[in-house]
Design an enzyme around this catalytic site. Structure first.
Site, PDB file in Angstrom:
ATOM      1  N   CYS A  43       0.813  -1.223   0.000  1.00 27.45           N
ATOM      2  CA  CYS A  43       0.000   0.000   0.000  1.00 27.45           C
ATOM      3  C   CYS A  43       0.845   1.272   0.000  1.00 27.45           C
ATOM      4  CB  CYS A  43      -1.009  -0.004   1.145  1.00 27.45           C
ATOM      5  SG  CYS A  43      -0.293   0.057   2.800  1.00 27.45           S
ATOM      6  N   HIS A  91      -5.776   2.154  -4.121  1.00 27.65           N
ATOM      7  CA  HIS A  91      -4.858   1.562  -3.152  1.00 27.65           C
ATOM      8  C   HIS A  91      -4.404   0.196  -3.631  1.00 27.65           C
ATOM      9  CE1 HIS A  91      -7.948  -1.178  -1.130  1.00 27.65           C
ATOM     10  NE2 HIS A  91      -8.653  -0.472  -1.987  1.00 27.65           N
ATOM     11  N   HIS A 102      -2.678   0.909   6.714  1.00 29.28           N
ATOM     12  CA  HIS A 102      -3.039   0.887   5.300  1.00 29.28           C
ATOM     13  C   HIS A 102      -3.246   2.317   4.828  1.00 29.28           C
ATOM     14  CE1 HIS A 102      -4.292  -0.970   1.575  1.00 29.28           C
ATOM     15  NE2 HIS A 102      -5.423  -0.289   1.580  1.00 29.28           N
TER      16      HIS A 102
END
Length: 163
Positions: free
Chosen positions: A53, A116, A104
């Site tokens: 990420c 993402h 994240h």
């Protein structure tokens, strides 16, 4: 009659697909994100060979001339906090997916969506309203100045329409 119905259905289908692209369809940022969509998830990855990420956000921003560290917690310590209703394309969005704080990160693309690197699906666009992300949302940070935002995250003019 069949031909008219087919044409009507095709016209309706085309009308539905117009404007269904990204919230910033012609921006530099959109082009970089589009080029990365579908790339596999790779822990520690920072290239089109595979992303995690923060490697994805680092890659996109690097292509736009902005340096980010390769760790979601470090990215969270940057920029200015923005409320959910103040977000604009290019703001970073953060989540607690591990139960231990920021774990994240993605890039807000407008219309309630973010790009993402999903650990299960690779680089995708997801909705902030999906229950998984809504429950784990921590906040958003503005990394780009207004000038940078105007130059990389706002639609480029369509020069084809200029006579």
């Amino acid at each position: 009659m069949k031909k008219k119905l087919t044409l009507a259905v095709m016209g309706f289908a085309i009308a539905l697909t117009l404007g269904t692209g990204s919230a910033f369809a012609d921006s530099k940022m959109d082009q970089v994100i589009d080029s990365a969509k579908g790339t596999s998830y790779v822990s520690g990855g920072t290239s089109l060979s595979g992303f995690d990420c923060s490697g994805f956000t680092m890659y996109v921003f690097n292509k736009l001339g902005i340096k980010l560290p390769h760790q979601s917690g470090s990215q969270f310590s940057m920029g200015k906090s923005v409320s959910r209703n103040e977000m604009r394309p290019g703001d970073l969005v953060f989540f607690n997916t591990s139960g231990r704080g920021v774990s994240h990160v993605g890039i807000f693309v407008g219309e309630g969506k973010f790009a993402h690197a999903s650990s299960s699906r690779g680089v995708i666009i997801s909705s902030l309203n999906e229950s998984y992300y809504a429950k784990r949302y921590i906040g958003a940070k503005r990394i780009m100045s207004t000038d940078a935002y105007q130059s990389v995250a706002v639609d480029s003019p369509d020069y084809d329409d200029v006579d």
